[in-house]
Design a protein around this motif. Sequence first.
Motif, short mmCIF file in Angstrom:
data_model
loop_
_atom_site.label_atom_id
_atom_site.label_comp_id
_atom_site.label_asym_id
_atom_site.label_seq_id
_atom_site.Cartn_x
_atom_site.Cartn_y
_atom_site.Cartn_z
N VAL A 108 -77.15 -27.73 29.98
CA VAL A 108 -76.87 -26.38 30.44
C VAL A 108 -76.41 -26.37 31.89
N ARG A 109 -76.96 -27.27 32.69
CA ARG A 109 -76.51 -27.34 34.08
C ARG A 109 -75.07 -27.80 34.17
N SER A 110 -74.62 -28.61 33.22
CA SER A 110 -73.24 -29.10 33.25
C SER A 110 -72.23 -27.98 33.08
N VAL A 111 -72.67 -26.85 32.52
CA VAL A 111 -71.79 -25.70 32.39
C VAL A 111 -72.20 -24.58 33.35
N GLY A 112 -72.94 -24.94 34.39
CA GLY A 112 -73.24 -23.99 35.45
C GLY A 112 -74.33 -22.99 35.13
N LEU A 113 -75.18 -23.28 34.15
CA LEU A 113 -76.28 -22.38 33.81
C LEU A 113 -77.61 -22.99 34.23
N PRO A 114 -78.59 -22.18 34.56
CA PRO A 114 -79.91 -22.71 34.91
C PRO A 114 -80.64 -23.21 33.68
N ALA A 115 -81.58 -24.12 33.86
CA ALA A 115 -82.35 -24.65 32.74
C ALA A 115 -83.10 -23.53 32.01
N ALA A 116 -83.41 -22.46 32.74
CA ALA A 116 -84.13 -21.34 32.13
C ALA A 116 -83.31 -20.66 31.03
N VAL A 136 -54.59 -35.81 20.62
CA VAL A 136 -54.71 -34.42 21.05
C VAL A 136 -55.83 -34.33 22.08
N HIS A 137 -55.76 -33.32 22.91
CA HIS A 137 -56.71 -33.18 24.01
C HIS A 137 -58.00 -32.52 23.56
N GLY A 138 -59.12 -33.03 24.07
CA GLY A 138 -60.42 -32.42 23.83
C GLY A 138 -61.39 -32.84 24.92
N SER A 139 -62.30 -31.97 25.28
CA SER A 139 -63.24 -32.29 26.36
C SER A 139 -64.61 -32.73 25.87
N ASP A 140 -65.12 -32.09 24.81
CA ASP A 140 -66.49 -32.27 24.30
C ASP A 140 -67.52 -31.52 25.15
N VAL A 141 -67.09 -30.56 25.95
CA VAL A 141 -68.03 -29.71 26.68
C VAL A 141 -69.02 -29.10 25.68
N PRO A 142 -70.35 -29.09 25.97
CA PRO A 142 -70.99 -29.27 27.27
C PRO A 142 -71.41 -30.69 27.63
N VAL A 143 -70.90 -31.70 26.94
CA VAL A 143 -71.16 -33.07 27.38
C VAL A 143 -70.63 -33.22 28.81
N LEU A 144 -71.39 -33.91 29.65
CA LEU A 144 -71.06 -34.03 31.06
C LEU A 144 -69.67 -34.63 31.25
N VAL A 145 -68.88 -34.03 32.13
CA VAL A 145 -67.52 -34.47 32.41
C VAL A 145 -67.47 -35.08 33.80
N THR A 146 -67.05 -36.35 33.90
CA THR A 146 -66.93 -37.02 35.19
C THR A 146 -65.93 -38.16 35.08
N GLY A 147 -65.24 -38.40 36.17
CA GLY A 147 -64.28 -39.51 36.21
C GLY A 147 -64.85 -40.78 36.78
N VAL A 148 -66.17 -40.87 36.90
CA VAL A 148 -66.77 -42.01 37.58
C VAL A 148 -66.49 -43.32 36.86
N LEU A 149 -66.58 -43.35 35.53
CA LEU A 149 -66.33 -44.61 34.82
C LEU A 149 -64.84 -45.00 34.86
N PRO A 150 -63.90 -44.07 34.59
CA PRO A 150 -62.49 -44.44 34.75
C PRO A 150 -62.19 -45.00 36.14
N ALA A 188 -63.83 -34.42 40.98
CA ALA A 188 -65.27 -34.17 41.14
C ALA A 188 -65.52 -32.84 41.85
N ARG A 189 -64.55 -32.37 42.61
CA ARG A 189 -64.71 -31.11 43.34
C ARG A 189 -64.40 -29.90 42.47
N ILE A 190 -63.94 -30.11 41.24
CA ILE A 190 -63.62 -29.00 40.34
C ILE A 190 -64.90 -28.57 39.62
N ALA A 191 -65.34 -27.36 39.86
CA ALA A 191 -66.60 -26.89 39.28
C ALA A 191 -66.47 -26.60 37.79
#
Length: 349
Positions: free
Chosen positions: A50-58, A276-290, A305-308
């Motif tokens: 839930v935090r990965s999509v900008g929502l609180p754990a609550a 075809v393009h797909g994100s898999d949100v809400p799975v965490l999105v990061t370019g750290v491994l690439p 990384a600066r894109i919220a």
Amino acid sequence: MFHWSFPPPGAGGRRMRIDGHVHVVGNGTGGTGCWYRPRGVTKYGAPFMVRSVGLPAAALRGDLDGLYAAQLLRFVRESSLDAAVILAQDEPYHANGVKLEDVGSFYVPNEFVLRLAREHPEFLPAVSIHPARPDALEELERCLADGAAMLKCLPNCQNIDWNDARYTRFLERMAAAGLPLLAHTGSERTLPVLDARLADPRVLTRALEIGVTCIAAHCGTGMMVVDRDYFDVWAEMTRRFPRLYGDNSALAAPNFRFRPSAWRRMLEPELAARIVHGSDVPVLVTGVLPWAFGMMSRQDWRATARIANPIERDAQIKRALGFPEETFTRLAGLLRPRAVPGSPDRNGS
């Protein structure tokens, strides 16, 4: 009675840019029928989801359904994309049609994603129907009439072997209606796996032979060392089946599914024409491994990384990796057109 037309194109009449792999989750607030019961280690990942999509754990204990859907809608509207395919999630069944109780981690009814799509043109509905359900064909017809654009499944988690002859009529109806099938292939570590063998893209063979357009989510890629990788199987199948595609979802996730060798092959012209393009949100999105594997510059990694907005972050990571514009627009030509009052099904059914 419904007539069929595709959603309006993007700006300037161009073909729509679509994120073809976005999950819906909910806890049933507002009478949606959703439920979310993470199991095992997945329970510890729920707050991060839930935090990965900008929502609180609550939000997990509050109006998760409404908050999450509103957040997805904002992400799409504020991205460089025009629409997102939102995914329903059916429960697992035995092949004899008996529901497997207390096995799944979450459930999203078809009506919820169909309703969201009716209310917001930025959402395209992918329904989920286990073909062993006693009412599978009836539910398929209902979803077709209500505007289903695609059907989504996780064969290894929902216990679906599409090569089972018992599902022939279901697949034939999908083919006749032009309803494509998005099926998980390769590693799965966020949901309980019931039959690991069904992660093999070859589970789609009969569907392809019948004439269903199939999209192998993740192109069969596996988590390094931990799970078997089926990328080469998927790549070989594309040469035999012109209706087989793959998506690049979860390649920008810290799950070690990303392999430089597979990524390079995805960008070769023959395979690039099937992605075809797909994100898999809400799975965490990061370019750290690439970036760590040298496939992405440090500058691009830091910029993404600066894109919220995770939907936009994922799209920009895929662009930085070299996926061409056609990757984002290809799905627009594969989805079943949306239902609007007044014209016949494109296949006359």
